[in-house]
Structure formats: structure tokens, C-alpha cells
Design an enzyme around this catalytic site. Structure first.
Site, PDB file in Angstrom:
ATOM      1  CD  GLU A  87      -3.107   0.106   1.544  1.00  0.00           C
ATOM      2  OE1 GLU A  87      -3.648  -0.578   1.818  1.00  0.00           O
ATOM      3  OE2 GLU A  87      -4.609   1.479   1.742  1.00  0.00           O
ATOM      4  CD  GLU A 140      -4.578  -0.079   8.841  1.00  0.00           C
ATOM      5  OE1 GLU A 140      -4.131  -1.789   8.757  1.00  0.00           O
ATOM      6  OE2 GLU A 140      -5.376   0.503   7.743  1.00  0.00           O
TER       7      GLU A 140
END
Ligand code: BGC
Length: 739
Positions: free
Chosen positions: A337, A621
Site C-alpha cells: 500500500e 492501524e
């Protein structure tokens, strides 16, 4: 860049292997000055006579390469001799390798452009530029990729591939705009671990972004193969399934002499290194260094307090920022990502601008954002977009609003009116996009949103929280419009039309979501999200209060209800990326300071300290990336280095410590100082080295008395308000108070 320099490439496509473009020239005369300017499609390292030019790595950095590419200029005066070789090594990098789940997003092949400008002592000049006269060679970097890692083989022959060929690159070349990416901390492993599964693992003690340097002498042809991870699993074994498809594999093949290895065109996010293969020599921790690689940002903020867990949280916030400020503000530095996600960037940018000087960093990224803005005003969800321009993008609320939030926050922190003026059109086009998004003029209904991303109130393992995505979108519609109005006023524009728009949006918001002064969330149209949102969520109240969307008469009641919901939930928040950054602000702004501290000091998940008590060295996260039973959140989305929740530092600095720049005199030229001490911390101290000098507040408890030491720079006016209500205006000096 010199106009005669041409974009050139290897005559042979070397695929994942790097390639070398090189030329030699002689000079007899004495040199006064030599400047080498270089850029690439892909990534480059440039050498003059074997010495690397400049200290930057991962050059030319990452921009929307189809539009603009930076070049760097190096003073190489000291490197010139009579016989000279300019060598440029090229790797695939962001442009040609894997990025955003694709490959060759910006170009099919790497290419380079360079000019060496020589000024002789006698005043004459000469320029050596890239041309089809240059030679191409193979490189000992046999494979490199941002996600997948790098292979360096010191036994591989370097062979001639032929003369370079001209390459077509349409992007505009621009001189370096952002900060350079450089090598920073060098960490020695703290431990060599032998796991229950029999793996050999180095622990660097800190989750970081960068790479492992290995310096050793080992038999020719022997291999060092390394895989990296952020955490060990609950049995203490190596784990990196959360990296998804990013292979992150580093292979070094030894020459037999002393070798110093490190990747040139890849980086990893890691704390642990699994030595999958190692030469037949004893492992010495001194062979290894973990090198942190980030944008070179000047540190401007400091914080410490009497609670070690909060101090570790602050450390994690700072490292979370460092790790993810690698030319582009990325979501995370490790999995497949590593993209410039706009939502993450906007919630964190106030914190970012306290910790470090990020003006140039954002100047560059906002430049790309403005270029990526679609003709309809839409702002893609990550910048650079890495997608063909014809693609349909997701213009998501609270993500695309970065187009308004970040220019305003950067203006607030640094007072750069020019930058604000430059991005005013982008802000305006974004607000117009929402205005035209339909089906209603003054609300944003429908659309494709991320909602209150990763909130905890929509069932186990859900990505999108329970708060109505329509409500979030309409709340941000109002907020972005309010920022546009502020920006327009700074720039002395007539904002009456937008003031009318703002009034209409707030009115429509109240009619739809706050009829009779009660919160009602309607089912919304977002397919991936909730069909029937509950009437109340913590995030809905937090946004309404933070953005000032309710009538004044309802404000306290809403704040009390929010506090009550948190208490009913066992003193735990349920908020995600959108609600969390405003939560503590709205509590402490509305008489619930105690509860704000309770949330900050909470150790059960979801909380900031849960990750800290579970060994985190960067922000996670998810609130529960590592669950209480020792298992991990789904590998589909589980990073241990995602800075978004670190946005809590803007509350710690702005409210706990109590330093806020005023907006009418930004860049801390005039500040409000209103500390909110709490006995549970014992003391707290923080400072910012602003454009107008260092502002610092230190408060500490002695018995029942709180003492304050407040530093205000010369030429700065501070409006002090102490908890008792005592006020005073301070300028230049160190002041002491007690109450
Ligand atoms: C990223 C996030 C980002 C999100 C969009 C994720 O894959 O890691 O941080 O904001 O997608 O919802």
C-alpha cells in the site's frame, strides 16, 4: 536542467534488474565549480568517479510522474579530476515497479536525464549531458521493487549492454520542491532471538521505515536472505502475513571481500528481521544496522510528562510520523500500500506541524494534489493517484476534504499566505464538487465513502463504523466550506456567496439530522456500509460539536449525552479515523475534561495506551491490531505503523499543555495559552519552535498547588488563561504562576 540534456534509457529492457548509464570525459583545466543535476523515471543513484552525489536517497522522490518530476542538483566540485566517469544507476521504484496493487503505473521502463555543468577557474564553462552517446551496463542490483525488496549480488559481472537510447518522458522537470529523503537514525539490533520454530531473528527494538545495512566479510557467493516483520506472533515466532502481497525480501550475495550492503531502490517497514539464510560464519550483531529513512524534517516539537505510558505514546506518535513521512504522507510503510491517503494525512496534519517543520513537505504534496484534482473538482483518495486519468475515482468525505483542511492547517502553522493563495482554487473547486454532488444542494447524500473508518461500533472486524456516512459527508461539507471562507477572508476575497452557502448547509444539516434538537441518523445510500445506522453514535456527536453544527442551546446537552454514552460503554470510546481526532477536544471544550483524561489514560482497548501496554513503538492501524487473546486483526488490513490515531497529540499540545496559535496571527505570532492540568500526570511540558520563536509551557503539581512556567518569545503576544479563569497578556519572557 540543462536544455541539451536528453532523456535516455538502456537499449535492453532489464526488467526487475537495475541498469547503469554512464559516460566518461577528460578535463585538464582547474575547476571552480561543478554541479550535477539528475532526474529519473524510476529511482536513481548518481556517482561521479565512484562517489555518490549528495546524501539523498530514493531520488528523485515521488510526484505524479505523468505530470511532473523533480530533479536534484549536487555540488560535486570536489569530485572532479582529470579522468571522469559519471554513472547513473536506475531502479524501477514507484514509477515502474509495483505500487497501488499495479505495476508500471507511470512508465514501462526506467529512464534518466542529467547534466554536469563545469565552471573552470579561467571562467570558461563546459557541460556534459545525457545523450545516446552514453553507455549502458548491467548492474549488480539484480532485482529491486518498493514492495518486494532488493537483491544485490556482488559476484555478478557488470556487462556492456550497448549505447543508450532516447526515451520519451512527457512530464515537466522541476527542481526539488519537497524535503530530501535521507538516512537518519542508525539502530543496532538489541537482541538476537531464536524462536520456538527455530528461526533466527534480529530485533531492532523499534518499528521503523528504512532498511538493514549489513557489513561483513563472508565466503564468495554465500547469501544473506532477510525477511522483515513488525511484530512476533503470540508464540514468539516470526510473522509478516499483514504485509499482504509485499514480499519485502532482501538478498545479498557476498563477494568474499568486505561488503557493505543496503538496498538502493527499496525500503521496508520493520522492527524484526528474519535471517532466512546466512553465510557459514558466526552472527555478530555488529554486522547489522537498521537505518531509518524518511523525509528530512526539522524537529520542532517536544513533549514529556510524569506518566511513562503517555511518554511512550508520544514517542510512538513521533515515530509514526517519521516512518510515514517519506516524501508523501503515507498510510503505512510496509504492506502493498504505502500510499498518500488523503484522510489519514488530513486528520494528522496539525499534529505533524507541531512535531516537525512540514511546510515544504506539504507544499510539494499539495502541489501534486492540485494537479490530480479532476475537472469536476473531485480529489482522488490517494495522491499521487497511480491510476490512469480516465479511471473513476472515489471522492470520499473526510478524505478528499484534505484539499481544504491541509492548506488551511499549513497556513495556520506557518502563516504562508502565498501557499494558501496557490491552493485557494483547489479548495474552492472541492467545495463546488460537493455542492454539485446532488441529489440535494445543501447536503451531501450518497457517494462512495469510507465513513468513520475502523470505528468499533459496527460489529467485530467491520471496516466502516456505524455513523451515517451521509451525516459525516454533510458535516464535512460544512467544515470544508467554513475553511474556504476563512481562507478567502485571509486573501481578502468577497466570501458572501460562500457564507450564504455555509448558512444553508448548516440549516439543512439541522433540519435533517437534528430535528427538534435531537440527533437522528437516517439510513444512507452507501452500499458497503451500514443500512440502518443507530440514531446516536459517539462520532456523530463529536463531529456536530467540533464543527459547531448544532444550535447553541443544544450544545451542552449533546456534550453531556456524548459523555454519558462513553460512560455507558464502560469508559471506552467507539470512534474511528473520523470521530477520534475531535473526541477529546469536544469533551474538554464542553466541561468534560476529566473524561477526556480518562480516555487518554484508558488502557483497555479501544484506547491509545492499549497498544503502548502491548509493546508498540509506533501507532497501530486498529485500536486492537493485536487482540487481547494474542491473535491479530485480519491480515487484510493490519498495520502496526499507521499514524492516524496519533492525531491525539493536537489535543495534548493544544489543550493539555494549552498552546494554540491564533488564526488571525498564524504561525504562533499571537498565541492562546490555556493549560488544562491533571493531577494524574504529575507534570507535563511541551514546546514548539515556531516561525516566531519557541513557545513552551510546563505545569507541575506540588501538593494541591499547580505551578506553571511559561515561555513566550520576543515579539509574540500570548493570551494566558489559567484554569481558575485568571487571564493576563504576556510577551517575550519566562513567566511563573501558581494556583
Ligand atoms: C488505508 C487507510 C486509508 C483507507 C481508506 C486503507 O487501505 O490503509 O489508512 O485511509 O484504506 O479507507
Amino acid at each position: 536542467m540543462n536544455k541539451n540534456a536528453k532523456w535516455i534509457a538502456s537499449p535492453v529492457d532489464t526488467g526487475e534488474a537495475a541498469v547503469i548509464l554512464q559516460t566518461s570525459f577528460q578535463t585538464e583545466k582547474k575547476i571552480r565549480k561543478a554541479t550535477l543535476s539528475v532526474s529519473a523515471m524510476g529511482l536513481y543513484t548518481a556517482y561521479l568517479n565512484g562517489t555518490k552525489a549528495g546524501k539523498a536517497v530514493l531520488t528523485p522522490g515521488w510526484t505524479c510522474y505523468d505530470r511532473r518530476i523533480q530533479y536534484q542538483s549536487y555540488d560535486v566540485t570536489d569530485l572532479v579530476s582529470n579522468e571522469n566517469t559519471v554513472k547513473i544507476e536506475l531502479g524501477n521504484g514507484w514509477a515502474v515497479g509495483h505500487i497501488a496493487w499495479r505495476e508500471k503505473v507511470f512508465a514501462e521502463r526506467t529512464a534518466a536525464i542529467a547534466a554536469l555543468e563545469l565552471v573552470y577557474a579561467d571562467g570558461t564553462k563546459e557541460t556534459v549531458v545525457t545523450s545516446p552517446e552514453w553507455d549502458a551496463y548491467t548492474s549488480q542490483i539484480l532485482h529491486s521493487d518498493i514492495y518486494d525488496g532488493e537483491t544485490v549480488d556482488r559476484t555478478a559481472p557488470v556487462t556492456f549492454l550497448g549505447k543508450a537510447v532516447l526515451a520519451e518522458v512527457k512530464a515537466r522537470l522541476i527542481p526539488q520542491v519537497g524535503e530530501l529523503i535521507t538516512e537518519q537514525e542508525r539502530l543496532k539490533p538489541v537482541e538476537l532471538i531464536h524462536t520456538p520454530k527455530g528461526e533466527t531473528i534480529l530485533d531492532f527494538g523499534q518499528n521503523m521505515t528504512g532498511y538493514v545495512e549489513v557489513r561483513l566479510t563472508a565466503p564468495r557467493g554465500s547469501r544473506i536472505v532477510m525477511h522483515v516483520g513488525e511484530v512476533l506472533d503470540k508464540d514468539g515466532n516470526f510473522y509478516n502475513e499483514n504485509y499482504r502481497k509485499a514480499r519485502n525480501e532482501i538478498i545479498y550475495v557476498c563477494s568474499g571481500e568486505e561488503d557493505v550492503f543496503k538496498p538502493s531502490f527499496s525500503f521496508q517497514g520493520f522492527r524484526y528481521v528474519h535471517l532466512v539464510e546466512f553465510p557459514p560464519i558466526e552472527i555478530d550483531l555488529n554486522y547489522f544496522r537498521g537505518i531509518a529513512v524518511n523525509s528530512e524534517l526539522k524537529r520542532t516539537g517536544r513533549f514529556r510528562c510524569g506518566n511513562e505510558l503517555i511518554n511512550q505514546l508520544y514517542h510512538n506518535i513521533v515515530w509514526g510520523q517519521k516512518c510515514n513521512y517519506l516524501d508523501v504522507p503515507t498510510d503505512c510503510p510496509q504492506r502493498d500500500e504505502r500510499l498518500g491517503w488523503t484522510g489519514d494525512a488530513q486528520v494528522f496534519c496539525r499534529t505533524a506541524a507541531i512535531n516537525f517543520d512540514v511546510e515544504r513537505f506539504f507544499q510539494k504534496w499539495l502541489g501534486d494534489m492540485a494537479l490530480e484534482q479532476r475537472p469536476n473538482g473531485g480529489i482522488p483518495e490517494f495522491i499521487p493517484t497511480c491510476r490512469p486519468r480516465s479511471d473513476e475515482f472515489r471522492y470520499a468525505a473526510a478524505w478528499a476534504d484534505a484539499a481544504c483542511v491541509i492548506p488551511w492547517e499549513i497556513y495556520r502553522a506557518y502563516g504562508n499566505e502565498k501557499l494558501l493563495a496557490k491552493h485557494y482554487p483547489m479548495m474552492q473547486k472541492w467545495v463546488e464538487y460537493i455542492h454539485n454532488a446532488g441529489p440535494e444542494e445543501f447536503l451531501w447524500l450518497g457517494g462512495n465513502h469510507y465513513g468513520d473508518w475502523l470505528a468499533m461500533d459496527h460489529g467485530e472486524d467491520s471496516f466502516v463504523g456505524a455513523t451515517s456516512t451521509d451525516l459525516i459527508a454533510s458535516a464535512y461539507y460544512a467544515y470544508s466550506t467554513s475553511l474556504l471562507i476563512k481562507a478567502g477572508k485571509v486573501l481578502k476575497k468577497d466570501m458572501s456567496a460562500y457564507e450564504a452557502l455555509y448558512a444553508n448547509v448548516v440549516k439543512a444539516f439541522r433540519t435533517k439530522y437534528l430535528p427538534n434538537g435531537e440527533l437522528v441518523q437516517h439510513s444512507d445510500l452507501f452500499e458497503g456500509g451500514q443500512k440502518n445506522p443507530p440514531n446516536e453514535t459517539q462520532t456523530a456527536y463529536a463531529l456536530i460539536l467540533h464543527f459547531g453544527l448544532c444550535e447553541e442551546k443544544d450544545r451542552q446537552r449533546f456534550a453531556d449525552r456524548l459523555a454519558e454514552m462513553i460512560r455507558e460503554n464502560g469508559g471506552l470510546m467507539t470512534t474511528g479515523f473520523v470521530g477520534t481526532p475531535c473526541l477529546l477536544h469536544v469533551l474538554s471544550d464542553n466541561g468534560h475534561l476529566d473524561l477526556a483524561y480518562e480516555l487518554l489514560l484508558q488502557e483497555k482497548t479501544p484506547s491509545w495506551l492499549y497498544s503502548v501496554t502491548h509493546g508498540a513503538t509506533t501507532m497501530w492501524e486498529h485500536w486492537n491490531s493485536l487482540k487481547e487473546d494474542g491473535s491479530f486483526w485480519s491480515t487484510r488490513m493490519n498495520s502496526f505503523n499507521h499514524y492516524a490515531y496519533g492525531a491525539v497529540y493536537d489535543w495534548m499540545f493544544g489543550k493539555m499543555i494549552g498552546i494554540e496559535t491564533t488564526e488571525h496571527a498564524p504561525a504562533y505570532r499571537e498565541v492562546d495559552i490555556a493549560p488544562h492540568p491533571d493531577r494524574r500526570l504529575g507534570f507535563a511540558e511541551a514546546s514548539i519552535d515556531s516561525r516566531n520563536g519557541t513557545v513552551r509551557v510546563h505545569w507541575y503539581y506540588k501538593g494541591d498547588v499547580v505551578y506553571y512556567e511559561i515561555e513566550v518569545p520576543e515579539a509574540v503576544t500570548a493570551h494566558l488563561t489559567l484554569p481558575s479563569g485568571y487571564t493576563e497578556t504576556l510577551t517575550g519572557g519566562i513567566y511563573h504562576f501558581a494556583e
